[in-house]
Structures are given as structure tokens and as C-alpha cells.
Design a protein around this motif. Structure first.
Motif, PDB file in Angstrom:
ATOM      1  N   ALA A 707       6.971  25.625 -22.117  1.00 30.93           N
ATOM      2  CA  ALA A 707       7.401  26.909 -21.552  1.00 30.93           C
ATOM      3  C   ALA A 707       6.639  27.220 -20.282  1.00 30.93           C
ATOM      4  CB  ALA A 707       7.215  28.013 -22.587  1.00 30.93           C
ATOM      5  N   TYR A 708       7.284  28.016 -19.404  1.00 36.20           N
ATOM      6  CA  TYR A 708       6.612  28.486 -18.193  1.00 36.20           C
ATOM      7  C   TYR A 708       5.412  29.346 -18.566  1.00 36.20           C
ATOM      8  CZ  TYR A 708      10.085  26.836 -14.836  1.00 36.20           C
ATOM      9  OH  TYR A 708      10.875  26.039 -14.045  1.00 36.20           O
ATOM     10  N   GLY A 709       4.344  29.182 -17.839  1.00 34.29           N
ATOM     11  CA  GLY A 709       3.114  29.909 -18.099  1.00 34.29           C
ATOM     12  C   GLY A 709       2.107  29.142 -18.906  1.00 34.29           C
ATOM     13  N   THR A 710       2.453  27.937 -19.379  1.00 39.82           N
ATOM     14  CA  THR A 710       1.532  27.115 -20.171  1.00 39.82           C
ATOM     15  C   THR A 710       0.566  26.410 -19.233  1.00 39.82           C
ATOM     16  OG1 THR A 710       3.314  26.754 -21.752  1.00 39.82           O
ATOM     17  CG2 THR A 710       1.381  25.337 -21.936  1.00 39.82           C
ATOM     18  N   ASP A 711      -0.694  26.230 -19.698  1.00 38.05           N
ATOM     19  CA  ASP A 711      -1.703  25.531 -18.920  1.00 38.05           C
ATOM     20  C   ASP A 711      -1.318  24.046 -18.843  1.00 38.05           C
ATOM     21  OD1 ASP A 711      -3.896  24.504 -17.678  1.00 38.05           O
ATOM     22  OD2 ASP A 711      -5.359  25.267 -19.144  1.00 38.05           O
ATOM     23  N   VAL A 712      -0.923  23.602 -17.660  1.00 42.80           N
ATOM     24  CA  VAL A 712      -0.410  22.243 -17.515  1.00 42.80           C
ATOM     25  C   VAL A 712      -1.511  21.206 -17.693  1.00 42.80           C
ATOM     26  CG1 VAL A 712       1.542  22.944 -16.080  1.00 42.80           C
ATOM     27  CG2 VAL A 712      -0.663  22.440 -15.008  1.00 42.80           C
ATOM     28  N   ASP A 713      -2.750  21.521 -17.287  1.00 42.44           N
ATOM     29  CA  ASP A 713      -3.840  20.562 -17.482  1.00 42.44           C
ATOM     30  C   ASP A 713      -4.097  20.324 -18.963  1.00 42.44           C
ATOM     31  OD1 ASP A 713      -4.190  20.246 -14.770  1.00 42.44           O
ATOM     32  OD2 ASP A 713      -5.588  21.942 -14.626  1.00 42.44           O
ATOM     33  N   ARG A 714      -4.041  21.392 -19.741  1.00 37.86           N
ATOM     34  CA  ARG A 714      -4.251  21.238 -21.189  1.00 37.86           C
ATOM     35  C   ARG A 714      -3.111  20.418 -21.809  1.00 37.86           C
ATOM     36  NH1 ARG A 714      -3.858  24.887 -25.870  1.00 37.86           N
ATOM     37  NH2 ARG A 714      -2.812  26.409 -24.532  1.00 37.86           N
ATOM     38  N   VAL A 715      -1.885  20.646 -21.350  1.00 34.34           N
ATOM     39  CA  VAL A 715      -0.748  19.861 -21.858  1.00 34.34           C
ATOM     40  C   VAL A 715      -0.923  18.383 -21.524  1.00 34.34           C
ATOM     41  CG1 VAL A 715       1.724  19.469 -21.630  1.00 34.34           C
ATOM     42  CG2 VAL A 715       0.848  21.797 -21.797  1.00 34.34           C
ATOM     43  N   ALA A 716      -1.311  18.082 -20.287  1.00 34.24           N
ATOM     44  CA  ALA A 716      -1.501  16.683 -19.886  1.00 34.24           C
ATOM     45  C   ALA A 716      -2.596  16.021 -20.713  1.00 34.24           C
ATOM     46  CB  ALA A 716      -1.826  16.607 -18.396  1.00 34.24           C
ATOM     47  N   GLY A 717      -3.694  16.730 -20.985  1.00 35.09           N
ATOM     48  CA  GLY A 717      -4.765  16.152 -21.788  1.00 35.09           C
ATOM     49  C   GLY A 717      -4.327  15.861 -23.209  1.00 35.09           C
ATOM     50  N   ILE A 718      -3.557  16.778 -23.800  1.00 39.85           N
ATOM     51  CA  ILE A 718      -3.076  16.550 -25.170  1.00 39.85           C
ATOM     52  C   ILE A 718      -2.146  15.351 -25.218  1.00 39.85           C
ATOM     53  CG2 ILE A 718      -1.677  17.548 -27.008  1.00 39.85           C
ATOM     54  CD1 ILE A 718      -2.783  20.296 -26.214  1.00 39.85           C
ATOM     55  N   LEU A 719      -1.222  15.262 -24.266  1.00 41.90           N
ATOM     56  CA  LEU A 719      -0.275  14.137 -24.256  1.00 41.90           C
ATOM     57  C   LEU A 719      -0.995  12.808 -24.061  1.00 41.90           C
ATOM     58  CD1 LEU A 719       2.676  15.637 -22.176  1.00 41.90           C
ATOM     59  CD2 LEU A 719       2.471  15.456 -24.657  1.00 41.90           C
ATOM     60  N   ARG A 720      -1.993  12.774 -23.165  1.00 44.09           N
ATOM     61  CA  ARG A 720      -2.740  11.529 -22.953  1.00 44.09           C
ATOM     62  C   ARG A 720      -3.512  11.137 -24.218  1.00 44.09           C
ATOM     63  NH1 ARG A 720      -4.681  12.823 -18.696  1.00 44.09           N
ATOM     64  NH2 ARG A 720      -3.498  11.509 -17.253  1.00 44.09           N
ATOM     65  N   GLU A 721      -4.083  12.103 -24.880  1.00 40.95           N
ATOM     66  CA  GLU A 721      -4.836  11.819 -26.103  1.00 40.95           C
ATOM     67  C   GLU A 721      -3.922  11.253 -27.183  1.00 40.95           C
ATOM     68  OE1 GLU A 721      -7.423  14.295 -29.468  1.00 40.95           O
ATOM     69  OE2 GLU A 721      -6.906  15.247 -27.537  1.00 40.95           O
TER      70      GLU A 721
END
Length: 834
Positions: A707-721
Motif C-alpha cells: 500500500a501507498y505510505g509503506t516504508d519501502v526500505d523496510r519492505v525491501a529488507g524483508i523481501l531480501r531476507e
């Protein structure tokens, strides 16, 4: 303790075998003098007429001497036989002897017909090399003309013996055909001859008297032979051999099962067990038969049994052979205990069939010495019909009972039935009809016809049993060689073995049903000579040679392919596609070589097909261009291997695994477990995606939206993990996370990772989605979904249309109140409606 016992039994077996051979040779030498005297007498009887030699025979003899053929003697023999054929009183025995004599001549002529073929071919090639005879007005060197005339004369001289042999062969073959026609007419008359009915009680006393008198006469002959014999040391040796033969026979009768058990090894492998079991089963029948032969020849060497005794003794090995083989077959087909036989009958039916089979064998076997006993004494047809009637009745009853039991359905819990149900039912019905017809014919006085159908039917059943046993053995051997279960259902080779067994058994069936050895030799001579239609000569023997050699080559190719696939190639470093390509290529080359060798060995001349092939080449080229294209494409696929067996490919809108590459098409198994047959030309000419070519690694692209407004850096870190934690994702190169786009409803991300095995791409994608959903839920990250608000710009139009209708019959139109972003709302007149 067991090893010395086995060694002693082995030495004893060798000693027994050596003694049997010595007895056999000694007995044969004792009978040689008598047989020689009979041969001389018969030869003098055959050459009895004085036929003067003709001038043509003398001239033929001059040329015949070149090939070692006495045409003068042949001409006298042919004239004498032609005189014999004009007489209607000639006996069947003399006709048989005459046919045997003529068959020898015919074989000699057949060999002489092709004696100079090689030399003739050379001379014809020389004449062809000199060129055609010059046309009128043309000239050539005198030496060439002289040489051509010399070669033509030589060719005519070389062809003359073959032409004479061909003429003599045609004459001999024609006379033999006339003799066979006469013999068939006599045999038909003998079968249709009617004697008195054996049910007439007035004939019984004479029949009994004849048997008693014959037994008395035989006993007197044996007594006279013993008392009149001068028992010198040489005759005492005969007596010693006879005594030892009796002891050997008794030992083999009693101890054969124990001997087989001690002699045969007990291997631990399945293949060794099957082979040892099969050989042991055969030896259980062969050893008693050897004992019976030793007994018969040992007693025969005493030469004290007289005419009747010798006639009866001569039939003892045959009768014993019938009993031993029938008892052995009964044990193999209808075994005791819980073990099923090839026909898979239940235990109760097996026991009854085994007893009936043994009874039937004993009655049929006893008929042989009894017939010899009667035929050596008197030729009273009426007494023979009376005395044979009990045998016919007992055999018919046993046959009917046996056929009724044989038609019982097999046990449902047993394995596959070797003999088809319809075939077994058909054989059972035929045997039942024979069992009913034979006693009726005998009772009406047609004794010869009754005996001609009932006893051969019994022997034919035994021969069919031997064939089925050998076919079952071939099934088991095939299963062991190719390491398959129930290979008989899937392979052609075992069925071809069964067919070949029946073809090879055809002469035995013919002998059982009354044919003579000379009949078979005559048929074989015509078969090997071939048949001529116009200018073409077709030789069935050449065709059989081709089939036999090609079949052997085909089976050998299949065996080597199986060995390569299962034993040799897996030990190399070649991948599965290369192994399949080698196996397929060897199969094509092996079949091609088998065909070439078979054609060459059979001597088939394909040069006559050159004109036909040239005329049809254009039409065949247009008609088969697609097949040829697919064939060439298949060869390219096997050599270049852009697609190999086991690859995951995509052809057009089809995707699946390559399961088989043949010369015409490739079979692809889709993920729906359906087979798609793709022509090889499509794989060569069209675009093909090979997901697993070279290695199994492949890239996975997984799209995720937040969703719009989500912290994109946190999303990228979770996906990479999550991506790096999955075991199928390689770390060199590591997975990448990309922020791809600002979508209409979500912020779009992608996971791009290399998988160790792209075949698991669907399962990896599913597992990653599970992990992402779980982590996003724990981290309170929203995964949006598309939403749309609906606004009606002119709702008053709907209201006015509703008022025009009958208000009592139509409900009022609903009012819609939705919200949407202000910038998406507009007024029809262009004003702001906020």
C-alpha cells in the motif's frame, strides 16, 4: 558331507552315461548285419525290371559324367517307375520306397542345376564386356569377334548340364507328384473302409483266441531263442550288458529326482534360480527316458525275443516316451500343492487333470506295443477292430473328461493366464467332439477312421503342452534379461518365440497325424526349390533366411540397447540426453545393419526394383517429403542435441518435459500429464524455449505490491531476507529486490533470484508467497487490492424515467451515494460538485 556325495553322484552319472552309449553302439553293431541284409534284399526288389537304355540316355550320360550324374541309370529308373504307376495293384509300401528313391535323384538334380552358376556369371560378364554385336554395316576387330564367339560357345557348353539337370528335376518332381496322388487316394480309401462292428458278440471269441495264441507264440519264440542260443563268451557279454541295462534303468527310474536335486546347483540370484529350475525340470523327464532306452537296447541285443517279441520291444521306448513326457507335463501344468501351473487352475481341478492326463498317457502308450503285437501276427481286420475298440473307448472317455476340466475358468487370484481363454475353450470343444465321434465311428465299423482321429488328438495335446511350456520359459527368460515384470504383455519378442515354436512343431504335428518322413522331405524340397511366376522366382527358404537373420539382429540390437542404457552408459560421465542419443543412434544403426545382412544372406536381388524405384521416386519424394523432413530433423536432434530427453521445453503454447525422441516426432509430457506429439521439423524450424538446456539453474521473478505510505526500505529488507533464506535460491549471484513502479493501486516490487533447479519454480514461488504473506501480516504491512467508486452523474434522468412508468407496478429507482476523490468528480455542465 554333501560335497563328497555330490561328487560321487556325478561320477556315477558319467559312468551310467558312458555305459548307455556303449550299449547303444554295441546294439547298433549287432543289428547292422541284419539291416544290411534287408537293404540288399530291398534294393534287389526295387531294381527288378529290365528296362533297356535309350540312345538319349546314353547321350545324357556323357554330359552327366561332367557333374557325376549317371543319366542312363536315371532314365531306366524313371521308365520303370512310370510302369509301376500304370498298375493299380501296387502296394503303398512299394510306392513309399519308390518315392524315397526318386527324392534322392531329385535332390541330386537340384544341386546340379546350379553347379556352374558362378562360372556362367563370369562368362556372361566377359561377353558383356566385349560389347554388343555390331549392327549391319558396322565393323569391329576380328579378334574381338572371334573371342565373343568362343565365349558364347563356352557359355552354351556350361549351361547344358544345368538344363539337363532341370529337365531331369522336372521329370522326377512330376513322377513324385503322381506317386503322392496315388498314396493319398489309397490312404483315403483305407480310412473310409468299413469293417464289421466290434459290438457284435460273435466276433469276441475269435479276438480273444487271437490274443491268447499270439501270447503263446511269442512265449514259445522267446523260449526257443533262449534254449537254442549258444551262450559263448561273446553271448555272455550280451547277457551281461542286458543285466546292467536293466539295473541302470531301474536306478534311473527310482533315483532320478534325487540325482537332479544333487546335481543341480542352488544359486541365490533370481536368474540362476529360474535357469536351474528349468533345467532340473527337463532332467526329471530325460533321465527316466534314458533308462528306458538303455533297457530296450540292452534287451534287444540279446536277440532272443523272436519276431513278435522284437516288434513289441521296438515300441517300448516310444511307449515309455509318451508316458514319461505326459507325466512330466502333468506335473508342470498341474502341480501339486498351492503352486499354480501355467493355466492357473484351482487345486481341485489341477488334481483331476493330472490324474486324467496320466491315465490317458498310459492307454495311448500301451496301444503302441499292442498294435505291433497284432500287426506282427495276423492281418485279420475284423479281429483288429474288436481288439482296438476298448482302447478307443477308454481314450475317448479320458479325452472328454480332460477337455471338460481344461475348459474350467482359471483362479481369479492367480497371475496372468498364458493361454487365452478363447483358445483354450476352442481346443476343449474340438477335443470333446473328437472324443464323441471316435467311439461312434468305431462302433459303426470305421475302425481305421476312429483310430486316425482319437490317438493323434491325444498326442497333439501333449505336443501343444510342450510348446506352451517352452513359451512360458521364454517369457521368464525375457523378463530376466530385460529386468521387467510381465514382459509378455508388452514385448513382441516372446510372442515371436511362441509363433516360431509352433512353426517348428508343424512337422511333428504332421507326423502325428499320419504323414511320413518322405512326405516331409518332399514338401521341404519343393519349399526350398521355390516357386516361379513368369520370369520371377520366389524362394520361401530365402524369405525365411531373411526373417530369421533380421529377427536375430533385431533381438541382439534390443539386448545391447538395454545393456547400454542400464549398465554401461550410467557408469560414464555423460548426461541423460547424451546417453539417450547414443542408445537411439545405436538402435537405428543396428536395425539398418540387421536388414542389410539379412538381405545379403538371403541372396535377394534388389536390382529389379531399380526401375520401379526410379519411376516412383518423384511421386514418393512429393508424397513423403514431410516424413523425410521429420526423419532428417530427428537425426539432427540426436546429433546436435538442442533438445534432450528430460528437458523442460516450451514449443508455441505447449510446455512440458521431453519424454522420447524418435525418428519422426518427439513426445512431450505436459504438466497436465498429457502427451503431445510434436513433429521433429517443428523443433528444428520453429522457436523453442529450453528451460533446462545445459544446466537446471533458472531465474524466478516474483512481483509484490504494498500500500501507498509503506516504508519501502523496510519492505525491501524483508523481501531480501525471505529470498535469501530459501534453500533453492543460490547466493552467487545473490537475489535482487527492485522497486519497479508506482502502480495505480500499490507500490510495485520484484524479487529476482536464480534457483538451483528451475523445475521447482512453481513450488518455490508458492513457498515465497507464503513467507511474504506471513511476514507482512506480522509487520502490519498492507497488501492493497484494486478498488473503484461508482458515481452517477445524472441520477435525475433515472427518476424521471421511473415516474413515466406505472408507480404501482414498478418500484422506485434506488439512490446511490458513493464517495470518490474530489479530482475524479465532475459535473456534466463543467461545474465543481464538491
Amino acid at each position: 558331507m554333501n560335497q563328497p556325495s555330490k561328487q560321487s553322484n556325478t561320477r556315477l552319472i558319467w559312468a551310467i552315461t558312458a555305459f548307455i552309449i556303449s550299449v547303444w553302439i554295441g546294439s547298433a553293431s549287432f543289428a547292422q548285419t541284419v539291416e544290411s541284409e534287408e537293404a540288399v534284399i530291398s534294393e534287389e526288389a526295387v531294381i527288378s525290371s529290365d528296362v533297356p537304355s535309350t540312345k538319349e540316355a546314353v547321350n545324357d550320360a556323357v554330359i552327366g559324367d561332367l557333374l557325376g550324374i549317371d543319366y542312363a541309370t536315371w532314365d531306366r529308373t524313371a521308365l520303370r517307375v512310370e510302369k509301376v504307376l500304370l498298375s493299380d495293384s501296387t502296394s503303398s509300401f512299394r510306392l513309399e520306397r519308390t518315392r524315397t528313391e526318386l527324392s534322392t535323384w531329385r535332390d541330386e538334380f537340384s544341386s546340379a542345376m546350379s553347379e556352374n552358376d558362378a562360372r556362367l556369371a563370369t562368362v556372361n560378364a566377359q561377353i558383356t564386356a566385349l560389347g554388343a554385336v555390331p549392327a549391319e554395316g558396322e565393323t569391329e576387330a576380328e579378334t574381338v569377334t572371334t573371342r565373343r564367339e568362343t565365349l558364347i560357345t563356352m557359355r552354351d557348353d556350361l549351361a547344358a548340364p544345368g538344363l539337363l539337370a532341370a529337365e531331369a528335376y522336372a521329370r522326377a518332381d512330376g513322377i513324385i507328384t503322381e506317386i503322392e496322388v496315388k498314396l493319398r487316394a489309397k490312404q483315403t480309401a483305407a480310412l473310409m473302409e468299413r469293417s464289421v462292428s466290434p459290438l457284435n458278440p460273435t466276433l469276441w471269441p475269435d479276438a480273444v483266441t487271437q490274443v491268447v495264441s499270439g501270447i503263446t507264440t511269442m512265449a514259445a519264440e522267446i523260449k526257443a531263442g533262449i534254449t537254442s542260443r549258444d551262450w559263448t563268451s561273446y553271448n555272455q557279454l550280451r547277457m551281461l550288458w542286458a543285466a546292467v541295462s536293466v539295473l541302470v534303468a531301474i536306478y534311473l527310474f527310482i533315483r532320478s529326482p534325487m540325482l537332479v536335486h544333487n546335481l543341480m546347483p542352488h544359486p541365490k540370484t533370481k536368474a540362476g534360480s529360474v535357469i536351474a529350475e528349468s533345467i532340473g525340470a527337463v532332467l526329471e523327464g530325460v533321465l527316466p527316458l534314458l533308462g528306458l532306452i538303455a533297457l530296450a537296447y540292452g534287451l534287444h541285443g540279446l536277440d532272443v525275443f523272436g519276431v513278435r517279441g522284437e516288434a513289441v520291444l521296438e515300441q517300448v521306448p516310444r511307449a515309455g516316451f509318451v508316458i514319461i513326457v505326459a507325466s512330466w507335463l502333468s506335473k508342470q501344468f498341474f502341480p501339486e500343492g498351492d503352486r499354480y501351473g501355467p493355466l492357473n487352475h484351482v487345486k481341485a481341478i489341477r488334481d483331476q487333470l493330472r490324474r486324467n492326463g496320466v491315465i490317458l498317457a498310459w492307454v495311448v502308450a500301451l496301444r503302441l506295443p499292442f498294435a505291433a503285437f497284432l500287426e506282427s501276427g495276423t492281418d485279420q481286420t475284423d479281429n483288429a477292430s474288436v481288439l482296438f475298440f476298448p482302447f478307443i473307448v477308454v481314450v475317448s472317455v479320458s479325452l472328454f473328461r480332460f477337455a471338460t476340466l481344461l475348459r474350467h475358468a482359471p483362479d481369479e487370484n492367480a497371475g496372468p493366464d498364458v493361454s487365452a481363454g478363447r483358445t483354450r475353450s476352442f481346443i476343449g470343444r474340438v477335443v470333446q467332439l473328437v472324443a464323441i465321434a471316435a467311439p461312434i465311428l468305431a462302433a459303426l465299423g470305421y475302425d481305421a477312421a476312429a483310430r486316425a482321429i482319437v490317438f493323434p488328438t491325444s498326442l497333439s495335446l501333449g505336443l501343444i503342452g510342450v510348446i506352451i511350456y517352452l513359451q512360458t520359459l521364454s517369457f521368464r527368460i525375457y523378463d530376466l534379461l530385460y529386468d521387467v515384470e510381465d514382459g509378455r504383455k508388452k514385448a513382441l519378442a516372446p510372442m515371436m518365440v511362441g509363433f516360431a515354436l509352433f512353426v517348428l512343431a508343424a512337422p511333428l504335428f504332421a507326423l502325428i497325424w499320419g504323414a511320413q518322413v518322405t512326405d516331409l522331405l518332399s514338401a521341404w524340397a519343393r519349399f526350398t526349390a521355390g516357386y516361379t511366376w513368369g520370369q520371377t522366382k520366389i524362394s520361401p527358404s530365402d524369405f525365411l533366411t531373411f526373417v530369421a537373420i533380421f529377427s536375430i539382429g533385431y533381438l541382439l540390437t534390443g539386448f545391447i540397447k538395454t545393456s547400454l542404457r542400464s549398465s554401461v552408459l550410467p557408469r560414464t560421465s555423460l548426461d541423460l540426453g547424451a546417453q539417450d542419443a547414443i542408445v537411439a543412434g545405436f538402435g537405428y544403426v543396428g536395425i539398418f545393419l540387421a536388414a542389410v545382412i539379412a538381405i545379403t544372406s538371403a541372396g535377394i536381388d534388389l536390382s529389379s526394383l531399380a526401375i520401379v524405384a526410379g519411376a516412383l521416386s518423384v511421386g514418393i519424394g512429393f508424397g513423403l517429403q514431410t516424413i523425410v523432413s521429420n526423419f532428417v530433423s530427428g537425426i539432427i536432434l540426436l546429433i546436435e542435441r538442442p533438445v534432450s530427453q528430460g528437458d523442460w521445453i516450451e514449443v508455441g503454447d505447449r510446455m512440458g518435459y521431453v519424454r522420447d525422441i524418435s525418428v519422426r516426432a518427439t513426445r512431450i509430457e505436459t504438466f497436465d500429464r498429457t502427451d503431445v506429439i510434436v513433429p521433429n521439423a517443428d523443433l528444428i524450424s520453429n522457436q523453442v524455449i529450453n528451460w533446462t538446456r545445459g544446466n537446471l539453474a533458472g531465474r524466478l521473478i516474483l512481483k509484490i505490491g504494498v500500500a501507498y505510505g509503506t516504508d519501502v526500505d523496510r519492505v525491501a529488507g524483508i523481501l531480501r531476507e525471505i529470498a535469501e533464506a530459501h534453500p533453492m535460491v543460490v547466493m552467487t549471484p545473490p537475489p535482487s529486490i527492485y522497486f519497479m513502479n508506482f502502480g495505480a493501486d500499490a507500490l510495485e516490487f520484484e524479487i529476482r533470484a536464480i534457483l538451483r533447479d528451475v523445475n521447482f519454480i512453481m513450488s518455490v514461488q508458492s513457498e515465497l508467497n507464503f513467507q511474504i504473506s506471513r511476514r507482512f501480516s506480522e509487520e502490519n504491512i498492507e497488501i492493497p487490492f484494486a478498488q473503484r467508486d461508482i458515481w452517477l452523474r445524472n441520477p435525475e434522468v433515472l427518476r424521471h424515467s421511473d415516474t413515466d412508468n406505472d408507480a404501482e407496478t414498478r418500484p422506485a429507482a434506488p439512490e446511490f451515494h458513493q464517495t470518490r476523490r474530489a479530482d475524479d468528480i465532475s459535473d456534466p455542465d463543467g461545474g465543481d460538485t464538491t
